[in-house]
Design a protein around this motif. Structure first.
Motif, PDB file in Angstrom:
ATOM      1  N   MET A 196       0.838  -1.194   0.000  1.00 63.12           N
ATOM      2  CA  MET A 196       0.000   0.000   0.000  1.00 63.12           C
ATOM      3  C   MET A 196       0.873   1.244   0.000  1.00 63.12           C
ATOM      4  SD  MET A 196      -2.963  -0.967   2.794  1.00 63.12           S
ATOM      5  CE  MET A 196      -3.675   0.662   2.643  1.00 63.12           C
ATOM      6  N   SER A 197       0.425   2.298  -0.707  1.00 67.11           N
ATOM      7  CA  SER A 197       1.171   3.544  -0.718  1.00 67.11           C
ATOM      8  C   SER A 197       0.936   4.283   0.592  1.00 67.11           C
ATOM      9  CB  SER A 197       0.735   4.402  -1.901  1.00 67.11           C
ATOM     10  OG  SER A 197      -0.655   4.674  -1.825  1.00 67.11           O
ATOM     11  N   ALA A 198       1.883   5.146   0.942  1.00 68.03           N
ATOM     12  CA  ALA A 198       1.772   5.913   2.177  1.00 68.03           C
ATOM     13  C   ALA A 198       0.599   6.879   2.092  1.00 68.03           C
ATOM     14  CB  ALA A 198       3.066   6.667   2.421  1.00 68.03           C
ATOM     15  N   PRO A 199      -0.093   7.129   3.204  1.00 68.09           N
ATOM     16  CA  PRO A 199      -1.217   8.066   3.168  1.00 68.09           C
ATOM     17  C   PRO A 199      -0.750   9.482   2.865  1.00 68.09           C
ATOM     18  CG  PRO A 199      -0.685   7.452   5.431  1.00 68.09           C
ATOM     19  CD  PRO A 199       0.124   6.557   4.538  1.00 68.09           C
ATOM     20  N   VAL A 200      -1.655  10.281   2.302  1.00 69.00           N
ATOM     21  CA  VAL A 200      -1.378  11.681   2.028  1.00 69.00           C
ATOM     22  C   VAL A 200      -1.326  12.429   3.355  1.00 69.00           C
ATOM     23  CG1 VAL A 200      -2.261  13.786   0.949  1.00 69.00           C
ATOM     24  CG2 VAL A 200      -2.490  11.577  -0.226  1.00 69.00           C
ATOM     25  N   ARG A 201      -0.236  13.137   3.588  1.00 67.23           N
ATOM     26  CA  ARG A 201      -0.034  13.862   4.845  1.00 67.23           C
ATOM     27  C   ARG A 201      -0.636  15.263   4.722  1.00 67.23           C
ATOM     28  NH1 ARG A 201       4.108  12.445   8.101  1.00 67.23           N
ATOM     29  NH2 ARG A 201       4.944  14.572   8.162  1.00 67.23           N
ATOM     30  N   VAL A 202      -1.549  15.581   5.646  1.00 65.92           N
ATOM     31  CA  VAL A 202      -2.316  16.821   5.546  1.00 65.92           C
ATOM     32  C   VAL A 202      -2.107  17.693   6.785  1.00 65.92           C
ATOM     33  CG1 VAL A 202      -4.617  17.823   5.224  1.00 65.92           C
ATOM     34  CG2 VAL A 202      -4.068  15.591   4.201  1.00 65.92           C
ATOM     35  N   LEU A 203      -1.885  18.982   6.542  1.00 62.62           N
ATOM     36  CA  LEU A 203      -1.829  19.979   7.609  1.00 62.62           C
ATOM     37  C   LEU A 203      -3.072  20.847   7.496  1.00 62.62           C
ATOM     38  CD1 LEU A 203      -0.357  21.601   9.852  1.00 62.62           C
ATOM     39  CD2 LEU A 203       0.812  22.863   8.009  1.00 62.62           C
ATOM     40  N   VAL A 204      -3.825  20.982   8.583  1.00 67.00           N
ATOM     41  CA  VAL A 204      -5.077  21.737   8.582  1.00 67.00           C
ATOM     42  C   VAL A 204      -4.869  23.069   9.300  1.00 67.00           C
ATOM     43  CG1 VAL A 204      -7.498  21.764   9.288  1.00 67.00           C
ATOM     44  CG2 VAL A 204      -6.430  19.610   8.583  1.00 67.00           C
ATOM     45  N   CYS A 205      -5.159  24.171   8.605  1.00 62.29           N
ATOM     46  CA  CYS A 205      -4.934  25.507   9.164  1.00 62.29           C
ATOM     47  C   CYS A 205      -6.218  26.327   9.098  1.00 62.29           C
ATOM     48  CB  CYS A 205      -3.830  26.224   8.388  1.00 62.29           C
ATOM     49  SG  CYS A 205      -2.303  25.283   8.247  1.00 62.29           S
ATOM     50  N   ASP A 206      -6.794  26.620  10.249  1.00 65.95           N
ATOM     51  CA  ASP A 206      -8.012  27.434  10.329  1.00 65.95           C
ATOM     52  C   ASP A 206      -8.089  28.020  11.730  1.00 65.95           C
ATOM     53  OD1 ASP A 206     -10.907  28.194  10.612  1.00 65.95           O
ATOM     54  OD2 ASP A 206     -10.993  27.327   8.602  1.00 65.95           O
ATOM     55  N   ASP A 207      -8.416  29.298  11.838  1.00 66.55           N
ATOM     56  CA  ASP A 207      -8.430  29.920  13.164  1.00 66.55           C
ATOM     57  C   ASP A 207      -9.682  29.583  13.958  1.00 66.55           C
ATOM     58  OD1 ASP A 207     -10.083  31.443  11.510  1.00 66.55           O
ATOM     59  OD2 ASP A 207      -9.696  33.291  12.615  1.00 66.55           O
ATOM     60  N   GLN A 208     -10.691  28.974  13.322  1.00 65.28           N
ATOM     61  CA  GLN A 208     -11.884  28.556  14.049  1.00 65.28           C
ATOM     62  C   GLN A 208     -11.723  27.102  14.490  1.00 65.28           C
ATOM     63  OE1 GLN A 208     -15.723  29.802  12.347  1.00 65.28           O
ATOM     64  NE2 GLN A 208     -14.580  30.916  10.778  1.00 65.28           N
ATOM     65  N   ALA A 209     -11.656  26.916  15.797  1.00 67.51           N
ATOM     66  CA  ALA A 209     -11.362  25.594  16.350  1.00 67.51           C
ATOM     67  C   ALA A 209     -12.374  24.544  15.903  1.00 67.51           C
ATOM     68  CB  ALA A 209     -11.321  25.669  17.878  1.00 67.51           C
ATOM     69  N   LEU A 210     -13.639  24.925  15.829  1.00 67.32           N
ATOM     70  CA  LEU A 210     -14.677  23.963  15.475  1.00 67.32           C
ATOM     71  C   LEU A 210     -14.478  23.467  14.045  1.00 67.32           C
ATOM     72  CD1 LEU A 210     -17.238  22.535  16.443  1.00 67.32           C
ATOM     73  CD2 LEU A 210     -18.567  24.469  15.568  1.00 67.32           C
ATOM     74  N   ILE A 211     -14.211  24.389  13.137  1.00 68.50           N
ATOM     75  CA  ILE A 211     -13.990  24.007  11.738  1.00 68.50           C
ATOM     76  C   ILE A 211     -12.704  23.205  11.609  1.00 68.50           C
ATOM     77  CG2 ILE A 211     -13.436  24.904   9.432  1.00 68.50           C
ATOM     78  CD1 ILE A 211     -15.352  27.197   9.980  1.00 68.50           C
ATOM     79  N   ALA A 244     -10.246  10.164   9.288  1.00 66.66           N
ATOM     80  CA  ALA A 244     -11.047   8.933   9.220  1.00 66.66           C
ATOM     81  C   ALA A 244     -10.829   8.182   7.912  1.00 66.66           C
ATOM     82  CB  ALA A 244     -12.530   9.275   9.383  1.00 66.66           C
ATOM     83  N   GLN A 245     -10.119   8.787   6.968  1.00 67.22           N
ATOM     84  CA  GLN A 245      -9.884   8.149   5.671  1.00 67.22           C
ATOM     85  C   GLN A 245      -8.599   7.323   5.706  1.00 67.22           C
ATOM     86  OE1 GLN A 245     -12.432   8.623   3.408  1.00 67.22           O
ATOM     87  NE2 GLN A 245     -13.220   9.673   5.240  1.00 67.22           N
ATOM     88  N   PRO A 246      -8.621   6.105   5.200  1.00 65.97           N
ATOM     89  CA  PRO A 246      -7.430   5.251   5.264  1.00 65.97           C
ATOM     90  C   PRO A 246      -6.257   5.772   4.438  1.00 65.97           C
ATOM     91  CG  PRO A 246      -9.135   4.241   3.892  1.00 65.97           C
ATOM     92  CD  PRO A 246      -9.775   5.406   4.572  1.00 65.97           C
ATOM     93  N   ASP A 247      -6.545   6.608   3.424  1.00 68.77           N
ATOM     94  CA  ASP A 247      -5.469   7.096   2.557  1.00 68.77           C
ATOM     95  C   ASP A 247      -5.040   8.523   2.882  1.00 68.77           C
ATOM     96  OD1 ASP A 247      -7.959   8.046   1.725  1.00 68.77           O
ATOM     97  OD2 ASP A 247      -7.263   8.355  -0.341  1.00 68.77           O
ATOM     98  N   LEU A 248      -5.598   9.081   3.968  1.00 70.66           N
ATOM     99  CA  LEU A 248      -5.247  10.436   4.385  1.00 70.66           C
ATOM    100  C   LEU A 248      -4.826  10.438   5.846  1.00 70.66           C
ATOM    101  CD1 LEU A 248      -8.246  12.425   2.823  1.00 70.66           C
ATOM    102  CD2 LEU A 248      -6.030  11.966   1.771  1.00 70.66           C
TER     103      LEU A 248
END
Length: 219
Positions: free
Chosen positions: A1-16, A26-30
């Motif tokens: 299996m290929s490595a999952p896509v590495r994601v950085l999440v940037c948003d000043d609203q904590a809920l979002i 929750a995604q197996p590839d992310l």
């Protein structure tokens, strides 16, 4: 299996921010490798964590998303990171500036979950992503404010068929839709797109759209 896509999440609203991170993780590839609430932290974490994609809000404290995108993905960056901008309808001018700064695409914050996930995967592969429902309104409205450079005339560099493909790209058509419109294969469309980007010195389809509007090829 290929490595999952590495994601950085940037948003000043904590809920979002938390909502995005939960959905993505929750995604197996992310994989969410980090979260932050301001643009400067986004720049710092992008260097430290080396994500594949940064999901970037536009309006954030310390350093806004446009400036952060320019430092992460802009021209001259030694190791640019792909940026997917998320915004709301009333921030379209800021999104246009973010695309100019080097973002690989944008989505609306109220986009369906599947669209967000598909957007991250699309950008991660090196393709550009434009929210089709606002592309013409967004780019057409603000591109006219910027005087194109002397080298921005595509008609001097492209063949008639390449100009036709560029116009269709600027109107938001996918490769499949372009192929159907011109009655050619998708592989041929991909070849035309690659030639257009190479001849005009553009990085991706987002820059091609902006270029087409700035040069007056599409109005």
């Amino acid at each position: 299996m290929s490595a999952p896509v590495r994601v950085l999440v940037c948003d000043d609203q904590a809920l979002i921010r938390t909502g995005f991170a939960t959905i993505i993780d929750a995604q197996p590839d992310l994989e969410v490798v980090g979260e932050c609430a301001d643009g400067q932290a986004a720049v710092d974490l992008a260097v430290q964590l080396n994500p594949d994609v940064v999901v970037m809000d536009v309006r954030m404290p310390v350093l806004d998303g446009i400036q952060a995108t320019r430092l992460i993905a802009g021209a001259g960056v030694a190791r640019p990171v792909k940026v997917l901008v998320v915004t709301t309808f009333n921030l379209d001018e800021y999104v246009y500036e973010a695309l100019r700064a080097g973002a690989s695409g944008f989505l609306l914050k109220d986009a369906p979950t599947a669209q967000l996930l598909n957007g991250i995967r699309t950008v991660a592969t090196g393709s550009a992503l434009l929210a089709p429902e606002v592309t013409r309104q967004l780019v057409g409205r603000y591109a006219a404010r910027i005087r194109p450079p002397e080298s921005a005339d595509p008609e001097s560099a492209l063949t008639p068929r390449e100009l036709e493909v560029l116009r269709l790209i600027a109107n938001g058509l996918s490769n499949g839709e372009i192929a159907a419109t011109l009655v050619i294969s998708q592989e041929t469309v991909k070849t035309y797109v690659s030639r257009i980007l190479a001849k005009l010195g553009l990085r991706d389809r987002v820059q091609a759209v902006v270029h087409a509007y700035r040069s007056g090829l599409v109005t």
